[in-house]
Design a protein around this motif. Structure first.
Motif, PDB file in Angstrom:
ATOM      1  N   PRO A  60      -8.206   7.870  -7.012  1.00 45.34           N
ATOM      2  CA  PRO A  60      -7.073   7.860  -7.936  1.00 45.34           C
ATOM      3  C   PRO A  60      -7.250   8.862  -9.070  1.00 45.34           C
ATOM      4  CG  PRO A  60      -7.598   5.625  -7.320  1.00 45.34           C
ATOM      5  CD  PRO A  60      -8.667   6.493  -6.717  1.00 45.34           C
ATOM      6  N   GLY A  61      -6.197   9.655  -9.283  1.00 46.75           N
ATOM      7  CA  GLY A  61      -6.241  10.705 -10.295  1.00 46.75           C
ATOM      8  C   GLY A  61      -6.477  12.084  -9.725  1.00 46.75           C
ATOM      9  N   LYS A  62      -6.897  12.151  -8.454  1.00 48.45           N
ATOM     10  CA  LYS A  62      -7.142  13.451  -7.816  1.00 48.45           C
ATOM     11  C   LYS A  62      -6.064  13.822  -6.817  1.00 48.45           C
ATOM     12  CE  LYS A  62     -12.108  13.844  -8.479  1.00 48.45           C
ATOM     13  NZ  LYS A  62     -13.433  14.109  -7.844  1.00 48.45           N
ATOM     14  N   GLY A  63      -5.008  13.039  -6.766  1.00 43.02           N
ATOM     15  CA  GLY A  63      -3.897  13.313  -5.866  1.00 43.02           C
ATOM     16  C   GLY A  63      -2.586  13.343  -6.622  1.00 43.02           C
ATOM     17  N   GLN A  64      -1.513  13.001  -5.931  1.00 41.23           N
ATOM     18  CA  GLN A  64      -0.177  13.134  -6.501  1.00 41.23           C
ATOM     19  C   GLN A  64       0.554  11.810  -6.696  1.00 41.23           C
ATOM     20  OE1 GLN A  64       1.180  16.110  -7.531  1.00 41.23           O
ATOM     21  NE2 GLN A  64      -0.873  16.896  -7.132  1.00 41.23           N
ATOM     22  N   ILE A  65      -0.080  10.685  -6.400  1.00 40.05           N
ATOM     23  CA  ILE A  65       0.610   9.408  -6.580  1.00 40.05           C
ATOM     24  C   ILE A  65       0.881   9.173  -8.061  1.00 40.05           C
ATOM     25  CG2 ILE A  65       0.419   6.896  -6.312  1.00 40.05           C
ATOM     26  CD1 ILE A  65       0.909   8.449  -3.728  1.00 40.05           C
TER      27      ILE A  65
ATOM     28  N   THR B 244       4.283   5.108 -12.704  1.00 39.67           N
ATOM     29  CA  THR B 244       5.337   4.327 -12.064  1.00 39.67           C
ATOM     30  C   THR B 244       4.760   3.132 -11.323  1.00 39.67           C
ATOM     31  OG1 THR B 244       6.753   6.280 -11.829  1.00 39.67           O
ATOM     32  CG2 THR B 244       7.210   4.423 -10.363  1.00 39.67           C
ATOM     33  N   TYR B 245       3.667   3.341 -10.597  1.00 42.64           N
ATOM     34  CA  TYR B 245       3.047   2.264  -9.829  1.00 42.64           C
ATOM     35  C   TYR B 245       2.651   1.110 -10.748  1.00 42.64           C
ATOM     36  CZ  TYR B 245       0.310   0.543  -5.766  1.00 42.64           C
ATOM     37  OH  TYR B 245      -0.178  -0.172  -4.697  1.00 42.64           O
TER      38      TYR B 245
ATOM     39  N   ALA C 274       7.401   8.666  -6.797  1.00 41.69           N
ATOM     40  CA  ALA C 274       7.825   7.748  -7.857  1.00 41.69           C
ATOM     41  C   ALA C 274       9.093   7.004  -7.439  1.00 41.69           C
ATOM     42  CB  ALA C 274       8.051   8.495  -9.163  1.00 41.69           C
ATOM     43  N   ASP C 275      10.037   7.729  -6.840  1.00 44.55           N
ATOM     44  CA  ASP C 275      11.262   7.084  -6.358  1.00 44.55           C
ATOM     45  C   ASP C 275      10.953   6.117  -5.216  1.00 44.55           C
ATOM     46  OD1 ASP C 275      12.781   8.519  -8.172  1.00 44.55           O
ATOM     47  OD2 ASP C 275      13.242  10.117  -6.751  1.00 44.55           O
ATOM     48  N   PHE C 276      10.034   6.512  -4.346  1.00 44.09           N
ATOM     49  CA  PHE C 276       9.643   5.648  -3.226  1.00 44.09           C
ATOM     50  C   PHE C 276       8.993   4.362  -3.743  1.00 44.09           C
ATOM     51  CE2 PHE C 276       6.376   4.521   0.041  1.00 44.09           C
ATOM     52  CZ  PHE C 276       7.254   4.093   1.025  1.00 44.09           C
TER      53      PHE C 276
ATOM     54  N   ASP D 277       0.873  -1.170   0.000  1.00 47.39           N
ATOM     55  CA  ASP D 277       0.000   0.000   0.000  1.00 47.39           C
ATOM     56  C   ASP D 277       0.909   1.219   0.000  1.00 47.39           C
ATOM     57  OD1 ASP D 277      -1.703   2.180   0.713  1.00 47.39           O
ATOM     58  OD2 ASP D 277      -3.176   0.741   1.452  1.00 47.39           O
ATOM     59  N   VAL D 278       1.159   1.734  -1.178  1.00 42.94           N
ATOM     60  CA  VAL D 278       2.115   2.827  -1.344  1.00 42.94           C
ATOM     61  C   VAL D 278       1.721   4.036  -0.504  1.00 42.94           C
ATOM     62  CG1 VAL D 278       2.965   4.521  -3.004  1.00 42.94           C
ATOM     63  CG2 VAL D 278       2.932   2.091  -3.609  1.00 42.94           C
ATOM     64  N   CYS D 279       0.432   4.364  -0.514  1.00 44.67           N
ATOM     65  CA  CYS D 279      -0.015   5.561   0.211  1.00 44.67           C
ATOM     66  C   CYS D 279       0.273   5.456   1.699  1.00 44.67           C
ATOM     67  CB  CYS D 279      -1.500   5.801  -0.021  1.00 44.67           C
ATOM     68  SG  CYS D 279      -1.917   6.311  -1.698  1.00 44.67           S
TER      69      CYS D 279
END
Length: 302
Positions: free
Chosen positions: A249-254, A258-259, A212-214, A197-199
């Motif tokens: 998804p799409g409304k933030g900065q993730i 890359t994911y 992206a690096d994370f 869970d990246v977030c």
């Protein structure tokens, strides 16, 4: 290179990536009011999903377990996870014992329905919020207790068709790929796995702006243990202190390019599961955004 040749080469990049990558299984909640496994499995396909959260079941209900396993297999929908979501480190001894018993039953259910994983977080010493922050959540004692809990649950069930996975949390261990690796080595059980869970791991401005690096670091260090993933997004809400909010998804900065690229490189088709949204419309919006990113970069979906 001539302009026409350049454009042809540029257009071929997503196509070449699609040939080299693994198709992703996308899934999420559905809103059909039914207990029938066949109807539920077909509804996932109607949503365009090839992965699912496990429907309500008990491990001691053999008929229902078999019906779920059969119906979902018939629709080629994998059961991505059985959620445990109990505090295995509750400071109240009786609650902690009850929670460990429940989590053990959930892992047994995951094994019975052949889910990709049973998933939980390590827990928390917070006495009022089961997933909340506490100063001891980053301590050696927390780490050692988590190792003991995961070994205990895995050894009780001895799963053959599933894994017991753990998620990151920004304020408790594991809080990033390095503490994950340390935990994997300490638990030392083949059935112990990573639920990505990246977030959950983005707990600083550096990780937020360089997500992206994370993401790349997480997949590089943990890829062979990843069995399932969560999909949502993060926005930074302007306040006098740091406040990240989960959004569609799409409304933030993730960085979903890359994911998706990293997920598609895994040797195993770990599902990507939408979660924590509020309405069917939000899930549709998130699903469509993720698919549009995949189309743009040449990542396929099952």
């Amino acid at each position: 290179m001539r302009r026409r040749e350049f454009l042809a080469a540029a257009c071929a990049v997503p196509f070449l990536h699609a040939l080299q990558s693994r198709a992703i299984r996308l899934g999420g909640p559905i809103f059909l009011k039914s207990d029938d496994p066949g109807e539920l499995a077909r509804e996932h396909r109607r949503w365009g999903y090839s992965a699912a959260y496990c429907p309500a079941a008990r491990v001691d209900d053999g008929d229902r377990v078999r019906a779920i396993r059969t119906a979902y297999a018939a629709e080629q929908v994998v059961i991505a996870e059985v959620g445990a979501w109990r505090n295995m480190l509750d400071p109240d001894a009786q609650k902690r014992a009850d929670n460990l018993r429940y989590v053990t039953e959930r892992l047994a259910l995951a094994d019975a329905v052949e889910a990709r994983c049973c998933v939980d977080i390590a827990g928390s010493y917070n006495p009022t919020v089961w997933y909340g922050a506490h100063p001891k959540n980053l301590s050696p004692a927390f780490f050692d207790a988590t190792v003991e809990n995961y070994r205990k649950v895995i050894d009780a069930v001895k799963p053959r068709a599933t894994t017991f996975s753990i998620e990151m949390m920004g304020w408790s261990l594991p809080d990033g790929p390095d503490s994950y690796l340390k935990l994997i080595r300490a638990v030392n059980r083949p059935a112990f796995a990573v639920h990505m869970d990246v977030c959950n791991g983005i707990n600083s401005p550096d990780r937020f702006y360089r997500n992206a690096d994370f993401i790349k670091e997480c997949f590089a260090k943990l890829g062979k243990w990843i069995v399932s993933c969560h999909a949502k997004d993060l926005a930074w809400i302007p306040e006098y202190n740091m406040h990240f909010r989960e959004v569609v998804p799409g409304k933030g900065q993730i960085d979903y390019e890359t994911y998706l690229r990293e997920l598609s490189k895994l040797p195993f088709d770990a599902p990507l599961m939408l979660e924590h949204l509020q309405t069917a419309e939000e899930y549709t919006e998130g699903k469509n955004y993720i698919r549009s990113v995949g189309d743009r970069i040449g990542v396929r979906f099952v």
